[in-house]
Design a protein around this motif. Sequence first.
Motif, mmCIF file in Angstrom:
data_model
loop_
_atom_site.group_PDB
_atom_site.id
_atom_site.type_symbol
_atom_site.label_atom_id
_atom_site.label_comp_id
_atom_site.label_asym_id
_atom_site.label_seq_id
_atom_site.Cartn_x
_atom_site.Cartn_y
_atom_site.Cartn_z
ATOM 1 N N THR A 2 41.823 38.172 32.943
ATOM 2 C CA THR A 2 42.002 39.647 32.514
ATOM 3 C C THR A 2 42.951 39.653 31.235
ATOM 4 O OG1 THR A 2 43.651 40.258 33.974
ATOM 5 C CG2 THR A 2 41.145 40.879 34.509
ATOM 6 N N GLY A 3 43.166 38.406 30.608
ATOM 7 C CA GLY A 3 44.214 38.435 29.432
ATOM 8 C C GLY A 3 43.451 38.408 28.001
ATOM 9 N N PRO A 4 44.145 38.116 27.095
ATOM 10 C CA PRO A 4 43.736 38.134 25.651
ATOM 11 C C PRO A 4 42.806 36.903 25.386
ATOM 12 C CG PRO A 4 46.066 37.341 25.717
ATOM 13 C CD PRO A 4 45.679 37.795 27.067
ATOM 14 N N SER A 5 42.882 35.904 26.012
ATOM 15 C CA SER A 5 41.968 34.587 25.757
ATOM 16 C C SER A 5 41.142 34.304 26.625
ATOM 17 C CB SER A 5 42.983 33.529 25.473
ATOM 18 O OG SER A 5 42.483 32.367 25.058
ATOM 19 N N TRP A 6 40.869 33.253 27.214
ATOM 20 C CA TRP A 6 39.841 32.913 28.305
ATOM 21 C C TRP A 6 40.452 32.092 29.567
ATOM 22 C CZ3 TRP A 6 38.148 28.017 29.502
ATOM 23 C CH2 TRP A 6 38.489 26.825 28.660
ATOM 24 N N TYR A 7 41.785 31.569 29.282
ATOM 25 C CA TYR A 7 42.529 31.161 30.305
ATOM 26 C C TYR A 7 43.811 31.036 30.063
ATOM 27 C CZ TYR A 7 43.823 26.651 28.382
ATOM 28 O OH TYR A 7 44.337 25.888 27.306
ATOM 29 N N GLY A 8 44.690 31.283 31.144
ATOM 30 C CA GLY A 8 46.250 31.288 30.913
ATOM 31 C C GLY A 8 46.868 31.192 32.307
ATOM 32 N N GLY A 9 48.258 31.473 32.444
ATOM 33 C CA GLY A 9 49.111 31.428 33.727
ATOM 34 C C GLY A 9 48.409 32.507 34.498
ATOM 35 N N ALA A 10 48.814 32.449 35.899
ATOM 36 C CA ALA A 10 48.367 33.258 37.087
ATOM 37 C C ALA A 10 48.604 34.895 36.840
ATOM 38 C CB ALA A 10 49.318 33.033 38.168
ATOM 39 N N ASP A 11 49.622 35.225 35.931
ATOM 40 C CA ASP A 11 49.923 36.522 35.555
ATOM 41 C C ASP A 11 48.683 37.288 34.678
ATOM 42 O OD1 ASP A 11 52.237 36.240 32.810
ATOM 43 O OD2 ASP A 11 50.504 35.076 33.237
ATOM 44 N N GLN A 12 47.873 36.253 34.086
ATOM 45 C CA GLN A 12 46.818 36.874 33.106
ATOM 46 C C GLN A 12 45.440 36.902 33.960
ATOM 47 O OE1 GLN A 12 46.514 34.996 29.333
ATOM 48 N NE2 GLN A 12 48.591 34.506 29.521
ATOM 49 N N TYR A 13 45.568 36.752 35.552
ATOM 50 C CA TYR A 13 44.407 36.953 36.179
ATOM 51 C C TYR A 13 44.696 38.007 37.309
ATOM 52 C CZ TYR A 13 42.790 32.436 34.542
ATOM 53 O OH TYR A 13 42.394 31.373 33.794
ATOM 54 N N SER A 14 43.270 38.743 37.582
ATOM 55 C CA SER A 14 43.418 39.778 38.573
ATOM 56 C C SER A 14 42.100 39.192 39.614
ATOM 57 C CB SER A 14 43.006 41.092 37.747
ATOM 58 O OG SER A 14 44.127 41.186 37.072
ATOM 59 N N HIS A 15 41.860 40.275 40.472
ATOM 60 C CA HIS A 15 40.765 40.242 41.421
ATOM 61 C C HIS A 15 40.723 38.845 42.032
ATOM 62 C CE1 HIS A 15 39.816 43.651 39.076
ATOM 63 N NE2 HIS A 15 39.634 42.989 38.124
ATOM 64 N N TRP A 16 42.031 38.605 42.833
ATOM 65 C CA TRP A 16 42.070 37.263 43.442
ATOM 66 C C TRP A 16 41.169 37.155 44.670
ATOM 67 C CZ3 TRP A 16 44.983 33.082 41.558
ATOM 68 C CH2 TRP A 16 45.717 33.440 40.507
ATOM 69 N N SER A 17 40.544 35.944 44.864
ATOM 70 C CA SER A 17 39.737 35.754 45.887
ATOM 71 C C SER A 17 40.975 35.737 47.589
ATOM 72 C CB SER A 17 38.911 34.485 45.851
ATOM 73 O OG SER A 17 39.757 33.355 45.804
ATOM 74 N N GLN A 18 40.153 35.744 48.469
ATOM 75 C CA GLN A 18 41.138 35.236 49.538
ATOM 76 C C GLN A 18 41.436 33.626 49.415
ATOM 77 O OE1 GLN A 18 38.006 35.021 49.631
ATOM 78 N NE2 GLN A 18 37.298 33.529 51.251
ATOM 79 N N GLY A 19 42.444 33.078 49.803
ATOM 80 C CA GLY A 19 42.518 31.602 49.748
ATOM 81 C C GLY A 19 42.001 30.720 50.948
ATOM 82 N N THR A 20 41.784 29.467 50.484
ATOM 83 C CA THR A 20 41.276 28.405 51.497
ATOM 84 C C THR A 20 42.074 27.326 51.450
ATOM 85 O OG1 THR A 20 39.111 27.352 52.367
ATOM 86 C CG2 THR A 20 39.385 27.471 49.967
ATOM 87 N N GLN A 21 42.242 26.818 52.735
ATOM 88 C CA GLN A 21 42.905 25.461 52.601
ATOM 89 C C GLN A 21 42.325 24.274 52.412
ATOM 90 O OE1 GLN A 21 46.230 25.482 53.030
ATOM 91 N NE2 GLN A 21 46.415 23.136 52.830
ATOM 92 N N VAL A 22 42.642 23.418 51.911
ATOM 93 C CA VAL A 22 42.220 21.884 51.373
ATOM 94 C C VAL A 22 43.322 20.876 51.969
ATOM 95 C CG1 VAL A 22 41.450 20.460 49.925
ATOM 96 C CG2 VAL A 22 40.587 22.745 49.602
ATOM 97 N N THR A 23 42.891 20.114 52.794
ATOM 98 C CA THR A 23 44.049 19.118 53.344
ATOM 99 C C THR A 23 43.487 17.876 53.453
ATOM 100 O OG1 THR A 23 44.954 20.961 54.922
ATOM 101 C CG2 THR A 23 45.391 18.514 55.400
ATOM 102 N N VAL A 24 44.162 16.978 52.559
ATOM 103 C CA VAL A 24 43.721 15.697 52.201
ATOM 104 C C VAL A 24 44.848 14.852 52.905
ATOM 105 C CG1 VAL A 24 42.961 13.902 50.566
ATOM 106 C CG2 VAL A 24 42.634 16.517 50.205
#
Length: 125
Positions: A101-123
């Motif tokens: 939701t920021g001014p470009s098309w990607y950036g830091g976490a503070d420029q994003y909204s509407h987060w999904s729930q998290g999913t764990q990846v374990t390697v």
Amino acid sequence: QVHLVLSGGGSVQAGDSLTLSCATSSERTFSAYAIGWFRQTPGKERDLVAAISWSGGRTYYSDSVKGRFTISRDSSKYTIDLRMNNLQPEDTATYFCAAYTGPSWYGGADQYSHWSQGTQVTVSS
């Protein structure tokens, strides 16, 4: 209303592959937002690992995943997928997708909204 639902994740061995899928709530949402994939480990900030523009014509990868991860848009399912190949123990984290939701098309976490729930990846090594 923007609603992102993440599926996939799990526990794998080093060298294995996984695909995470970020489902959008509608075609309108799918087309309106650039999407980023993030990961986070305990005590650390949420880091952007891959991003894709609204059209899918531009992609970004962090150096840590470049050449191993692929982000793509599936217009038939309204999903943004993250294909993760040659997974390594350092890829272990909780993964999220979010709408830019920021001014470009990607950036830091503070420029994003509407987060999904998290999913764990374990390697495991």
